[in-house]
Design a protein around this motif. Structure first.
Motif, mmCIF file in Angstrom:
data_model
loop_
_atom_site.group_PDB
_atom_site.id
_atom_site.type_symbol
_atom_site.label_atom_id
_atom_site.label_comp_id
_atom_site.label_asym_id
_atom_site.label_seq_id
_atom_site.Cartn_x
_atom_site.Cartn_y
_atom_site.Cartn_z
ATOM 1 N N ILE A 84 20.318 -8.381 36.204
ATOM 2 C CA ILE A 84 19.107 -8.784 36.923
ATOM 3 C C ILE A 84 19.418 -8.904 38.414
ATOM 4 O O ILE A 84 20.348 -9.621 38.803
ATOM 5 N N PRO A 85 18.666 -8.229 39.267
ATOM 6 C CA PRO A 85 18.926 -8.282 40.714
ATOM 7 C C PRO A 85 18.207 -9.454 41.365
ATOM 8 O O PRO A 85 17.465 -10.205 40.696
ATOM 9 N N ASP A 86 18.406 -9.632 42.654
ATOM 10 C CA ASP A 86 17.682 -10.691 43.354
ATOM 11 C C ASP A 86 16.224 -10.274 43.530
ATOM 12 O O ASP A 86 15.850 -9.114 43.315
ATOM 13 N N VAL A 87 15.392 -11.236 43.948
ATOM 14 C CA VAL A 87 13.942 -11.009 43.977
ATOM 15 C C VAL A 87 13.507 -10.006 45.039
ATOM 16 O O VAL A 87 12.358 -9.573 45.038
ATOM 17 N N ARG A 124 14.600 -7.040 45.239
ATOM 18 C CA ARG A 124 14.761 -5.683 44.714
ATOM 19 C C ARG A 124 13.842 -5.445 43.519
ATOM 20 O O ARG A 124 13.203 -6.370 43.001
ATOM 21 N N ASP A 125 13.791 -4.194 43.069
ATOM 22 C CA ASP A 125 12.969 -3.829 41.919
ATOM 23 C C ASP A 125 13.413 -4.628 40.687
ATOM 24 O O ASP A 125 14.615 -4.813 40.455
ATOM 25 N N GLN A 126 12.444 -5.081 39.907
ATOM 26 C CA GLN A 126 12.737 -5.973 38.788
ATOM 27 C C GLN A 126 12.654 -5.295 37.421
ATOM 28 O O GLN A 126 12.410 -5.957 36.407
ATOM 29 N N GLU A 127 12.903 -3.999 37.368
ATOM 30 C CA GLU A 127 12.878 -3.306 36.087
ATOM 31 C C GLU A 127 13.917 -3.884 35.128
ATOM 32 O O GLU A 127 13.672 -4.014 33.925
ATOM 33 N N ARG A 128 15.071 -4.232 35.661
ATOM 34 C CA ARG A 128 16.119 -4.829 34.823
ATOM 35 C C ARG A 128 15.650 -6.156 34.232
ATOM 36 O O ARG A 128 15.955 -6.491 33.077
ATOM 37 N N SER A 129 14.942 -6.920 35.028
ATOM 38 C CA SER A 129 14.429 -8.208 34.552
ATOM 39 C C SER A 129 13.434 -7.995 33.422
ATOM 40 O O SER A 129 13.432 -8.734 32.428
ATOM 41 N N ILE A 153 14.299 -18.366 32.505
ATOM 42 C CA ILE A 153 14.925 -17.995 33.777
ATOM 43 C C ILE A 153 14.450 -16.613 34.215
ATOM 44 O O ILE A 153 14.153 -16.383 35.395
ATOM 45 N N THR A 154 14.367 -15.704 33.262
ATOM 46 C CA THR A 154 13.940 -14.338 33.580
ATOM 47 C C THR A 154 12.477 -14.304 34.013
ATOM 48 O O THR A 154 12.109 -13.594 34.968
ATOM 49 N N ARG A 155 11.645 -15.065 33.337
ATOM 50 C CA ARG A 155 10.236 -15.144 33.726
ATOM 51 C C ARG A 155 10.094 -15.744 35.125
ATOM 52 O O ARG A 155 9.245 -15.315 35.920
ATOM 53 N N ASP A 156 10.920 -16.717 35.432
ATOM 54 C CA ASP A 156 10.903 -17.316 36.763
ATOM 55 C C ASP A 156 11.284 -16.275 37.817
ATOM 56 O O ASP A 156 10.712 -16.234 38.914
ATOM 57 N N GLN A 157 12.232 -15.433 37.464
ATOM 58 C CA GLN A 157 12.658 -14.365 38.373
ATOM 59 C C GLN A 157 11.513 -13.388 38.646
ATOM 60 O O GLN A 157 11.263 -13.003 39.792
ATOM 61 N N LEU A 158 10.826 -12.992 37.586
ATOM 62 C CA LEU A 158 9.717 -12.057 37.727
ATOM 63 C C LEU A 158 8.571 -12.678 38.530
ATOM 64 O O LEU A 158 7.947 -12.015 39.366
ATOM 65 N N ALA A 159 8.320 -13.953 38.280
ATOM 66 C CA ALA A 159 7.277 -14.641 39.046
ATOM 67 C C ALA A 159 7.670 -14.748 40.517
ATOM 68 O O ALA A 159 6.824 -14.606 41.413
ATOM 69 N N GLY A 160 8.942 -14.983 40.763
ATOM 70 C CA GLY A 160 9.426 -15.073 42.141
ATOM 71 C C GLY A 160 9.209 -13.785 42.912
ATOM 72 O O GLY A 160 8.888 -13.804 44.108
ATOM 73 N N LYS A 161 9.384 -12.659 42.230
ATOM 74 C CA LYS A 161 9.140 -11.369 42.878
ATOM 75 C C LYS A 161 7.670 -11.219 43.254
ATOM 76 O O LYS A 161 7.332 -10.790 44.379
#
Length: 299
Positions: free
Chosen positions: A142-145, A147-152, A181-189
């Motif tokens: 999973i990359p930082d917010v 970048r593209d979140q396809e991995r997330s 945590i992953t959902r939080d990452q996607l929301a952050g993006k």
């Protein structure tokens, strides 16, 4: 005698002399002829290679893992899979190949091996572990917010599949935590993009991003800010009713949030106060949710 017949006779005589000269009194010459004769007396003798014991190959793989020599461990387990295909040793080898690649941070190879295991042995006792390796291999990438979140997205899908298919497995609890945590990452993006549009006064585009957070990621820490940003964007567009609803839903679910204080002050500056419109998409998105933490615990 015709010339052609004389030539054939001479040619045959030469061949007979050549054969006699090759064979001579000994056998060496004749053996040489036999070696190039596909119909000769020599027979192919196949070489029988004894297979190495499966448990020995498996133990070598484990030893390489113990030494953190993951590449060599993978080689041992892959060889075991090939030499003992369709056996229980093959099943173990594929799983250990996935694990060795994961430990060696070769996540794409780990994903490939884990998928192969699940395709071959979907009902085995170790299927949950293979799914866990698969999910974690995506999760680790999973990359930082920014970048593209396809991995997330892939990690989220794999983690959710683990919880759905193997809810009682020992990996389910950890998967649930990582889903959050992953959902939080996607929301952050989505929030980062929404703020970008909001700063540039592209309010419709900003609303679309904040709406995605409110609709899909209500149990993340970004939900509070998303509601306040919606109030900002709607007020800027003069859609006061939606701004009031956003603030009201924010106050109902997060009464002590600093974001609610900001939303309340914003509405007051426009001469209105928070008021929930039940027919609003915002109200429907949060309907039945008493509190964000209670909802997260229920998942």
């Amino acid at each position: 005698m015709p010339l052609a017949s004389s030539l054939r006779g001479a040619k045959d005589a030469v061949l007979r002399v050549a054969l006699l000269a090759a064979c001579g009194a000994g056998l060496a010459g004749c053996d040489a002829l036999d070696s190039i004769n596909p119909f000769g007396p020599e027979k192919y003798k196949p070489e029988i290679i004894q297979r190495r014991p499966a448990d020995k190959i498996y133990s070598e793989g484990l030893a390489k893992l113990e030494d953190h020599d993951y590449d060599e461990a993978v080689k041992r387990f892959e060889n075991l899979d090939k030499e003992y295909a369709y056996s229980d040793w093959s099943r173990k080898a594929v799983l250990m190949t996935a694990y060795s690649n994961y430990e060696g941070q070769k996540y794409e190879d780990a994903i490939t091996a884990a998928k192969r295991y699940l395709q071959r042995h979907p009902g085995s006792k170790d299927a949950a572990y293979a799914q866990y390796i698969l999910a974690m291999s995506h999760y680790k990438q999973i990359p930082d917010v920014t970048r593209d979140q396809e991995r997330s997205e892939r990690a989220l899908a794999a983690l959710q599949e683990l919880v759905q298919k193997y809810p009682t497995s020992e990996y389910a609890a950890d998967a649930k935590a990582k889903i959050q945590i992953t959902r939080d990452q996607l929301a952050g993006k989505e929030m980062a993009i929404g703020r970008y549009y909001l700063e540039r006064r592209n309010f419709p585009a900003a609303i679309n991003r904040f709406r995605d957070v409110v609709s899909r990621y209500q149990t993340t820490r970004h939900a509070e800010e998303a509601l306040e940003r919606l109030a900002e964007a709607y007020m800027a567009l003069g859609i006061v009713g939606e701004a009031q609803t956003a603030a009201a839903v924010l106050g109902h679910n997060f009464p002590d949030s600093p974001w609610y204080k900001d939303a309340y002050a914003l509405l007051q500056s426009g001469g209105v106060e928070p008021r929930e419109e039940k027919s609003s998409w915002i109200s429907k998105a949060f309907r039945g949710i008493v509190g964000i933490e209670q909802t997260a615990e229920a998942q």
